[in-house]
Scaffold this motif. Structure first.
Motif, short mmCIF file in Angstrom:
data_model
loop_
_atom_site.label_atom_id
_atom_site.label_comp_id
_atom_site.label_asym_id
_atom_site.label_seq_id
_atom_site.Cartn_x
_atom_site.Cartn_y
_atom_site.Cartn_z
N THR A 1 0.87 -1.18 0.00
CA THR A 1 0.00 0.00 0.00
C THR A 1 0.90 1.22 0.00
N ILE A 2 0.32 2.36 -0.35
CA ILE A 2 1.08 3.61 -0.41
C ILE A 2 0.39 4.65 0.46
N ASN A 3 1.19 5.40 1.20
CA ASN A 3 0.64 6.52 1.96
C ASN A 3 0.25 7.58 0.93
N ASN A 4 -1.03 7.93 0.88
CA ASN A 4 -1.50 8.78 -0.20
C ASN A 4 -0.92 10.20 -0.15
N LYS A 5 -0.40 10.62 1.01
CA LYS A 5 0.17 11.97 1.10
C LYS A 5 1.69 11.99 0.96
N THR A 6 2.38 10.96 1.47
CA THR A 6 3.85 10.99 1.48
C THR A 6 4.49 10.17 0.36
N GLY A 7 3.76 9.21 -0.22
CA GLY A 7 4.34 8.33 -1.23
C GLY A 7 5.11 7.16 -0.65
N GLY A 8 5.05 6.98 0.68
CA GLY A 8 5.73 5.86 1.32
C GLY A 8 5.02 4.55 1.03
N ILE A 9 5.78 3.56 0.60
CA ILE A 9 5.22 2.25 0.27
C ILE A 9 5.61 1.26 1.36
N ILE A 10 4.62 0.51 1.86
CA ILE A 10 4.85 -0.51 2.88
C ILE A 10 4.16 -1.81 2.45
#
Length: 144
Positions: free
Chosen positions: A63-72
Motif C-alpha cells: 500500500t502507499i501513503n497517499n500523502k507521502t508516497g511511502g510504500i509498505i
C-alpha cells in the motif's frame, strides 16, 4: 489555475524488501512535484497504486501513503523463491487526488524481494555413495 500536472522525480523507482517481511514493513518512498502552488489544491498531491504485477500471493501486497508516497507491505507471504520482483504502477494526482479535476501522472516502482536463509540444503541425487578405505596393520607394522 491548475495548469501543471505532477512530475515524478524518476520514471523508474527501485526498492527492495526481505522475503518473509511482516505487514507494515517500509519498502521505499516515491515522490513527485507539481509546479502549481502547493498551498492550494492545485499543487496538493495524492498517491495511489494503480496496479501490481504479479498479483501473487495477493493482489494487494503493498500500500502507499497517499500523502507521502511511502510504500509498505500489507500482506504476509513475500517469498523470493516464488516471486523475486514486483512491479507497481504508481499515480500522483493534484487537486488532492480528485479524479474529476486533478491532473495525473504515473511512474513505475520495481520492488526486488531479497533472500533470507529460509530453505535448508537438499541433496540433488537420490542415492549418495561413500567409499570406505579399511587398512589393517600388518604384524611388521604394529607399534611396539
Amino acid at each position: 489555475m491548475n495548469d501543471n500536472r505532477p512530475e515524478f522525480e524518476h520514471q523508474l523507482w527501485n526498492g527492495s524488501v526481505s522475503e518473509g517481511s511482516k505487514p507494515g514493513t517500509f519498502v521505499m518512498t516515491v515522490t513527485s512535484v507539481d509546479k502549481d502552488d502547493n498551498k492550494t489544491a492545485n499543487g496538493m498531491l495524492r498517491y495511489k497504486i494503480l496496479s501490481q504485477n504479479p498479483e501473487s500471493p495477493s493482489s494487494n501486497m503493498f500500500t502507499i501513503n497517499n500523502k507521502t508516497g511511502g510504500i509498505i507491505t500489507v500482506a504476509a507471504g513475500l517469498d523470493r523463491e516464488k516471486v523475486p520482483q514486483y512491479t507497481l504502477i504508481i499515480q500522483a494526482t493534484d487537486m488532492e487526488g480528485n479524479p474529476m479535476y486533478g491532473l495525473s501522472n504515473t511512474a513505475t516502482a520495481l520492488i526486488r524481494v531479497t533472500d533470507i536463509n529460509d530453505n535448508p540444503p537438499e541433496f540433488t541425487a537420490e542415492t549418495v555413495g561413500t567409499d570406505l578405505l579399511v587398512r589393517a596393520a600388518l604384524p611388521s607394522e604394529a607399534p611396539p
